[in-house]
Scaffold this active site. Structure first.
Site, PDB file in Angstrom:
ATOM      1  N   LEU A 242      10.685  12.683 -45.606  1.00 32.38           N
ATOM      2  CA  LEU A 242      12.000  12.970 -46.143  1.00 32.38           C
ATOM      3  C   LEU A 242      12.978  12.112 -45.886  1.00 32.38           C
ATOM      4  CD1 LEU A 242      13.234  15.195 -47.883  1.00 32.38           C
ATOM      5  CD2 LEU A 242      13.851  16.450 -45.839  1.00 32.38           C
ATOM      6  N   HIS A 243      13.341  11.888 -44.489  1.00 35.59           N
ATOM      7  CA  HIS A 243      14.012  10.877 -43.569  1.00 35.59           C
ATOM      8  C   HIS A 243      15.701  11.110 -43.871  1.00 35.59           C
ATOM      9  CE1 HIS A 243      10.295   9.297 -42.648  1.00 35.59           C
ATOM     10  NE2 HIS A 243      10.056   8.673 -43.875  1.00 35.59           N
TER      11      HIS A 243
ATOM     12  N   CYS B  87       2.761  -1.403 -51.260  1.00 35.90           N
ATOM     13  CA  CYS B  87       3.196  -0.251 -51.804  1.00 35.90           C
ATOM     14  C   CYS B  87       4.396  -0.558 -52.833  1.00 35.90           C
ATOM     15  CB  CYS B  87       3.659   0.807 -50.579  1.00 35.90           C
ATOM     16  SG  CYS B  87       4.474   2.326 -51.365  1.00 35.90           S
TER      17      CYS B  87
ATOM     18  N   ASN C 291      10.115   3.047 -35.703  1.00 28.21           N
ATOM     19  CA  ASN C 291       9.436   1.941 -35.326  1.00 28.21           C
ATOM     20  C   ASN C 291      10.119   0.620 -36.017  1.00 28.21           C
ATOM     21  OD1 ASN C 291       7.117   0.967 -33.886  1.00 28.21           O
ATOM     22  ND2 ASN C 291       5.739   2.254 -34.705  1.00 28.21           N
TER      23      ASN C 291
ATOM     24  N   CYS D 210      10.234   0.198 -43.928  1.00 22.87           N
ATOM     25  CA  CYS D 210       8.634   0.470 -43.757  1.00 22.87           C
ATOM     26  C   CYS D 210       7.857  -1.074 -44.005  1.00 22.87           C
ATOM     27  CB  CYS D 210       8.004   1.414 -44.882  1.00 22.87           C
ATOM     28  SG  CYS D 210       6.172   1.130 -44.951  1.00 22.87           S
TER      29      CYS D 210
ATOM     30  N   CYS E 264      -6.187   7.354 -39.278  1.00 25.24           N
ATOM     31  CA  CYS E 264      -5.049   7.302 -40.018  1.00 25.24           C
ATOM     32  C   CYS E 264      -5.392   6.110 -41.254  1.00 25.24           C
ATOM     33  CB  CYS E 264      -3.915   6.825 -39.734  1.00 25.24           C
ATOM     34  SG  CYS E 264      -2.265   6.541 -40.507  1.00 25.24           S
TER      35      CYS E 264
ATOM     36  N   GLY F 279       0.490   2.471 -48.487  1.00 22.83           N
ATOM     37  CA  GLY F 279       0.240   3.017 -49.699  1.00 22.83           C
ATOM     38  C   GLY F 279       0.958   4.271 -50.111  1.00 22.83           C
TER      39      GLY F 279
ATOM     40  N   SER G 171       0.210  12.364 -47.010  1.00 26.84           N
ATOM     41  CA  SER G 171       1.678  12.080 -46.929  1.00 26.84           C
ATOM     42  C   SER G 171       2.184  11.634 -47.925  1.00 26.84           C
ATOM     43  CB  SER G 171       1.715  11.274 -45.481  1.00 26.84           C
ATOM     44  OG  SER G 171       3.157  11.041 -45.285  1.00 26.84           O
TER      45      SER G 171
ATOM     46  N   CYS H   9      10.538   1.517 -49.225  1.00 28.58           N
ATOM     47  CA  CYS H   9      11.355   2.149 -48.500  1.00 28.58           C
ATOM     48  C   CYS H   9      11.969   1.093 -47.343  1.00 28.58           C
ATOM     49  CB  CYS H   9      10.756   3.217 -47.655  1.00 28.58           C
ATOM     50  SG  CYS H   9      10.018   4.480 -48.586  1.00 28.58           S
TER      51      CYS H   9
ATOM     52  N   GLU I 121      -4.802  -1.836 -43.336  1.00 30.33           N
ATOM     53  CA  GLU I 121      -4.871  -1.004 -41.890  1.00 30.33           C
ATOM     54  C   GLU I 121      -5.300   0.383 -41.978  1.00 30.33           C
ATOM     55  OE1 GLU I 121      -0.670  -3.532 -41.026  1.00 30.33           O
ATOM     56  OE2 GLU I 121      -0.729  -1.349 -40.254  1.00 30.33           O
TER      57      GLU I 121
ATOM     58  N   CYS J 293       3.279   1.569 -39.953  1.00 29.05           N
ATOM     59  CA  CYS J 293       2.479   1.328 -41.472  1.00 29.05           C
ATOM     60  C   CYS J 293       2.613  -0.014 -41.717  1.00 29.05           C
ATOM     61  CB  CYS J 293       3.073   2.539 -42.181  1.00 29.05           C
ATOM     62  SG  CYS J 293       2.860   2.365 -44.057  1.00 29.05           S
TER      63      CYS J 293
HETATM   64  N1  SAH Z   1       3.791   6.536 -48.597  1.00 28.94           N
HETATM   65  C1  SAH Z   1       3.534   7.606 -47.983  1.00 28.94           C
HETATM   66  C2  SAH Z   1       2.267   7.593 -46.980  1.00 28.94           C
HETATM   67  C3  SAH Z   1       2.346   6.179 -46.005  1.00 28.94           C
HETATM   68  S1  SAH Z   1       3.873   5.966 -45.149  1.00 28.94           S
HETATM   69  C4  SAH Z   1       4.774   8.005 -47.467  1.00 28.94           C
HETATM   70  O1  SAH Z   1       5.780   7.401 -47.443  1.00 28.94           O
HETATM   71  O2  SAH Z   1       4.806   9.459 -46.955  1.00 28.94           O
HETATM   72  C5  SAH Z   1       3.329   7.045 -43.581  1.00 28.94           C
HETATM   73  C6  SAH Z   1       4.596   7.400 -42.711  1.00 28.94           C
HETATM   74  O3  SAH Z   1       5.114   6.413 -41.897  1.00 28.94           O
HETATM   75  C7  SAH Z   1       5.721   7.931 -43.744  1.00 28.94           C
HETATM   76  O4  SAH Z   1       6.231   9.044 -43.315  1.00 28.94           O
HETATM   77  C8  SAH Z   1       6.750   6.826 -43.541  1.00 28.94           C
HETATM   78  O5  SAH Z   1       8.004   7.243 -43.724  1.00 28.94           O
HETATM   79  C9  SAH Z   1       6.523   6.454 -42.132  1.00 28.94           C
HETATM   80  N2  SAH Z   1       6.965   5.081 -41.959  1.00 28.94           N
HETATM   81  C10 SAH Z   1       7.029   3.982 -42.119  1.00 28.94           C
HETATM   82  N3  SAH Z   1       7.521   3.068 -41.717  1.00 28.94           N
HETATM   83  C11 SAH Z   1       7.970   3.316 -40.333  1.00 28.94           C
HETATM   84  C12 SAH Z   1       8.639   2.849 -39.540  1.00 28.94           C
HETATM   85  N4  SAH Z   1       8.896   1.742 -39.416  1.00 28.94           N
HETATM   86  N5  SAH Z   1       8.921   3.937 -38.340  1.00 28.94           N
HETATM   87  C13 SAH Z   1       8.757   5.089 -38.301  1.00 28.94           C
HETATM   88  N6  SAH Z   1       8.030   5.630 -39.342  1.00 28.94           N
HETATM   89  C14 SAH Z   1       7.679   5.051 -40.500  1.00 28.94           C
HETATM   90 FE1  SF4 Z   2       5.722   3.008 -49.587  1.00 30.38          FE
HETATM   91 FE2  SF4 Z   2       5.306   5.045 -47.803  1.00 30.38          FE
HETATM   92 FE3  SF4 Z   2       6.237   2.825 -47.050  1.00 30.38          FE
HETATM   93 FE4  SF4 Z   2       7.815   4.204 -48.391  1.00 30.38          FE
HETATM   94  S1  SF4 Z   2       7.008   4.740 -46.267  1.00 30.38           S
HETATM   95  S2  SF4 Z   2       7.314   2.224 -48.567  1.00 30.38           S
HETATM   96  S3  SF4 Z   2       6.175   5.103 -49.784  1.00 30.38           S
HETATM   97  S4  SF4 Z   2       4.074   3.373 -47.632  1.00 30.38           S
END
Ligand code: SAH
Ligand code: SF4
Length: 368
Positions: free
Chosen positions: A241-242, A128, A316, A135, A121, A178, A210, A132, A108, A359
């Protein structure tokens, strides 16, 4: 006549075996054309076709002799991504494309139009490995790394769309699918290609990388110098961070079990000391999980004294995660605590939430 399956397969094999021009550094392109016996000035011409004029075909390269164009077309490829699916937000300002790679995998990439900025973006891996919880990309697992050319090609894809509108791309964020620091060499090579002064010439400060917090990767990034060798690379580092306690972060972001918060923040301090760049911390607010005043206080304690900024983004919702975005009262409770501790933050609107711009969500829709 419809192409047969074997025809399609051989076409794919043929494309795969060709040199992808966006994978090459300027010196690598120099040596390719030198091997072909081309004069040195052709390299600069081709480089400009790729990165300044954004040519999508060799026919456009009118100042190259047709014999060279033919050889380029047979032995190399510009790698213009095929759009497998696309969605636009209702306001038309955000557009998300699912791009098909040469082996059929998809990633994407999103174009966001703000008042002054035009931001792409882009993805660095197919899937990945981090997983997480919230995600969509993490939910699909890891499939493969992208090459530097596949990362660059996503940027060029949007740059061409904007060029057709007499507009320009201004910013790039490595925040798609990723983990860029687990595909370090390709991600850095792509950044270096995008900032090349004779090529695309994007400002270093207009690029954000990121990461989920891969400590050795951040250390390595702190040691990168800018293209002219004059001081540290000036891109913006964002850290997802989260959660500000190990107990909670272990559950949301599993890599925290390897790289604890103390180690992560020690590395962040070192990064700021070396680069003098402010770090962005990403915080996806999840109702009842990390939107508590206690988490806000723990975050403030971690950030006090560090050159930092927090991006607060309501979650999201995704298919395989039960968490929900907080209520507006929950958001206020959390941000008031940051205000009280004088922690700088921006509350982000969920751009493109109506187009599943989180993402990995578009690919999830297409493989469901
Ligand atoms: N792997 C890297 C970059 C890609 S993710 C990282 O984790 O930073 C890009 C961003 O989208 C990250 O900050 C991730 O935590 C956030 N993200 C992923 N899924 C999400 C969701 N469902 N709602 C809000 N942010 C999300
Ligand atoms: Fe991978 Fe970033 Fe998604 Fe975590 S938030 S699973 S590190 S893409």
């Amino acid at each position: 006549m419809q192409p047969t399956t074997s025809n399609r397969k051989s076409e794919i094999e043929n494309r795969k075996s060709r040199t992808r021009l966006y994978d090459l550094t300027l010196p690598a392109l120099q040596s390719l054309l030198a091997d072909w016996g081309e004069p040195a000035y052709r390299v600069r011409q081709l480089w400009e076709w790729l990165y300044v004029h954004l040519a999508g075909t060799f026919d456009q390269m009118t100042n190259l002799p047709s014999s060279l164009r033919e050889r380029l077309a047979t032995e190399t490829t510009i790698d213009v991504p095929q759009v497998a699916d696309t969605v636009r937000s209702t306001d038309g300002e955000t557009c998300k494309d699912l791009l098909r790679l040469v082996d059929g995998e998809t990633v994407e990439a999103v174009l966001m139009r703000y008042e002054r900025r035009r931001t792409a973006c882009i993805s660095t891996q197919v899937g990945c490995s981090i997983g997480c919880a919230f995600c969509a990309t993490g939910q699909m697992g890891f499939r493969r790394d992208l090459t530097s050319g596949e990362i660059v090609a996503q940027v060029m894809h949007f740059a061409r769309i904007l060029q057709a509108e007499r507009d320009r791309l201004t910013n790039v964020v490595l925040m798609g699918m990723g983990e860029p620091l687990l595909n370090y060499d390709a991600s850095l090579a792509a950044i270096r290609r995008l900032i090349h002064p004779q090529g695309f010439n994007l400002g270093q400060r207009h690029i954000t990388l990121s990461t989920v917090g891969i400590v050795p990767g951040i250390e390595r990034l702190a040691g990168e110098t800018s293209s002219h060798g004059d001081g540290p690379l000036q891109i913006t580092l964002a850290i997802s961070l989260h959660a500000a306690t190990d107990e909670l972060r272990d559950r949301l972001v599993p890599i925290n079990q390897h790289y604890r918060l103390d180690a992560l923040f020690e590395t962040c301090s070192h990064y700021v000391a070396r680069t003098r760049r402010r770090i962005s911390f990403e915080w996806a607010l999840i109702d009842g999980v990390n939107d508590t005043p206690q988490q806000a206080q723990a975050l403030a304690a971690r950030l006090t004294g560090l050159l930092a900024h927090v991006n607060v983004i309501p979650l999201n919702p995704t298919q395989d995660y039960a968490g929900q975005p907080p209520s507006s009262a929950g958001i206020t409770r959390f941000t008031q605590e940051l205000d009280r501790h004088r922690i700088p933050y921006t509350l982000r609107v969920r751009r493109g939430v109506d187009i599943q711009a989180g993402c990995g969500q578009l690919r999830q829709r297409n493989t469901a």
